[in-house]
Design an enzyme around this catalytic site. Structure first.
Site, PDB file in Angstrom:
ATOM      1  N   CYS A  71       0.975  -1.270   0.438  1.00  0.00           N
ATOM      2  CA  CYS A  71      -0.149  -0.311   0.153  1.00  0.00           C
ATOM      3  C   CYS A  71       0.733   1.592   0.408  1.00  0.00           C
ATOM      4  CB  CYS A  71      -0.955   0.300   1.345  1.00  0.00           C
ATOM      5  SG  CYS A  71       0.174  -0.069   2.745  1.00  0.00           S
ATOM      6  N   HIS A 365      -1.823   1.330   7.494  1.00  0.00           N
ATOM      7  CA  HIS A 365      -1.917   0.879   5.494  1.00  0.00           C
ATOM      8  C   HIS A 365      -2.163   2.847   5.728  1.00  0.00           C
ATOM      9  CE1 HIS A 365      -4.288   0.061   2.020  1.00  0.00           C
ATOM     10  NE2 HIS A 365      -5.623   1.104   2.334  1.00  0.00           N
ATOM     11  N   ASN A 386      -7.918   4.575  -2.158  1.00  0.00           N
ATOM     12  CA  ASN A 386      -7.257   3.635  -1.865  1.00  0.00           C
ATOM     13  C   ASN A 386      -6.912   2.388  -2.784  1.00  0.00           C
ATOM     14  OD1 ASN A 386      -7.056   1.437   0.259  1.00  0.00           O
ATOM     15  ND2 ASN A 386      -8.755   1.254   1.210  1.00  0.00           N
TER      16      ASN A 386
END
Length: 441
Positions: A71, A365, A386
């Site tokens: 991520c 994250h 995202n």
């Protein structure tokens, strides 16, 4: 030392107290049949989270990290691709995450070997040695500065030049193999140092070890290109081709408007003093690369800087605890989405500082802010890009209320020009070195 044994009488009293409240039987049936999350879910928490924002960066399709922990790379490359898209009129342009991932495997192994050799004089149960071994030297996760180090050293390429593989999209096996391999190498290197083997022989051994890591990465991810042709059509259907580019030349030609040295990480970690610089060198992945440093500030400073950058049309990289108070499928991040305390009638209140101190908070994250809704110049909700594909949230975008921002966001990356002069002055401080296992790890 306190040792409290549970007796038969204790168990009897627990059961009697439970049975005395008839509501417990009702809730037991409800929770066992529907699940904790469904029963504690509060629909009113998302009533105002409509996907409309007064400030919004123009973006395209979301990317998908799939079954990987990349991520932090995706978030950086997403911010870069948006700048490319705006300048060259290519909305859905994509940069190769696999390219940076390959080099991270090599660099992370190299710096791991240094750390093992440099700590070989410490006992195996030393906490720092155990940290280097336990966290997983073959892990996927990372920080903004780690991604910057890779970009500045190796450049970037579009996905058309180096695409995803079966392994890059599902990294579990590779991570396990590299963890095993690198821990095995650590065992050998520590023994060599402690047995008095010459530095030359140790150097030769680690070079062979690194060559083996390179082979594992190449089999799994492919060998990155030295040069490539950049061919694309813009959103007006105009054809473009730029031949024989190196990855660094591509970055410098097409993406150098975003000088990564101009960006700094602002943290909101209230378990530490504000207006201080901190460093987490134990997690750095490239020797002589970008240092992992944070300027720790109150959340209001982070939000003001993020709003200023968004108003200028630039996305904002940020690190958070995505698993808390979130609805992955619908794409909602709301401070009071689940009422576990009310459901179980227990006091679960902890401040952000206390959660960090007691390991209840986790920087798990990284994503990108691409919009904010301002009411009377105050943020009420934020748009989040995202990297979990388009089937989650609103075409892959999440909506975060401002309360969630306060509680579960820990870092943002900001161009220094959006900071006040007094905050810029703080960047010149000598940073306080954080323990490898710090809460921001």
């Amino acid at each position: 030392m306190t040792e409290t044994k549970i007796t038969e009488q204790d168990l009897k009293e627990l059961r009697v107290a439970y049975d005395e409240n008839p509501t417990n039987a009702i809730l037991e049936r409800t929770v066992t049949q529907n699940g904790i999350g469904n029963v504690s879910y509060d629909e009113t928490a998302i009533e105002k989270l409509n996907p409309v924002f007064s400030v919004e960066v123009k973006t395209g399709k979301v990317s998908n990290q799939k079954q990987s922990g990349r991520c932090w790379m995706f978030a950086l490359l997403n911010t870069l691709k948006h700048q490319f898209g705006a300048k060259y009129n290519v909305k859905d342009f994509e940069l190769s995450q696999n390219y940076l991932f390959f080099w991270d495997k090599i660099e992370r192994a190299n710096i791991f070997y240094d750390r093992i050799i440099n700590t070989a004089d410490k006992p195996l149960d030393d906490r720092t040695v155990q940290y280097f071994l336990e966290v997983g030297p073959g892990a996927d996760g990372g920080q903004w500065a780690m991604a910057v180090s890779l970009v500045q050293k190796y450049g970037v390429v579009p996905t058309t030049a180096f695409s995803e593989t079966n392994v890059s999209e599902s990294t579990g096996d590779l991570k396990s193999i590299l963890n095993y391999k690198l821990r095995n190498d650590a065992f050998k290197l520590r023994n060599m140092v402690n047995d008095g083997v010459s530095e030359e022989d140790i150097h030769d051994a680690r070079e062979q070890m690194l060559a083996e890591v390179y082979k594992i990465a190449a089999y799994s991810l492919g060998v990155p290109p030295k040069t490539f042709d950049f061919e694309y059509r813009d959103d007006n259907d105009n054809y473009h081709i730029d031949r024989d580019l190196t990855p660094k030349a591509f970055y410098e030609k097409y993406l150098s408007d975003a000088d990564l040295d101009d960006y700094v990480v602002l943290s909101n970690s209230p378990d530490k003093k504000y207006d201080k610089m901190y460093r987490l060198s134990a997690q750095e992945n490239v020797v002589d690369g970008r240092k992992i440093e944070f300027l720790n500030l109150p959340m209001e400073n982070l939000k003001n800087a993020a709003i200023a950058q968004l108003k200028d049309g630039q996305a904002v990289w940020f690190a958070n605890d995505i698993a808390r108070q979130s609805d992955r499928k619908k794409g909602f991040l709301a401070e009071n989405l689940y009422h576990y305390d009310e459901l179980f009638d227990v006091n679960l209140s902890m401040s952000k500082k206390e959660r960090l101190q007691y390991h209840e908070a986790n920087v798990s994250h990284a994503t990108a802010l691409t919009g904010v809704d301002l009411v009377d110049d105050k943020p009420t909700k934020w748009k989040v890009e995202n990297s979990w594909g388009s089937k989650n949230g609103v075409n892959g975008y999440f909506i975060m209320d401002d309360g969630w921002m306060n509680e579960y966001v820990y870092e943002i990356v900001i161009n220094k020009k959006y900071l006040s002069n007094d905050k810029i002055a703080l960047l010149s401080q000598s940073p306080v070195e954080l323990a490898p296992w710090d809460s921001l790890e």
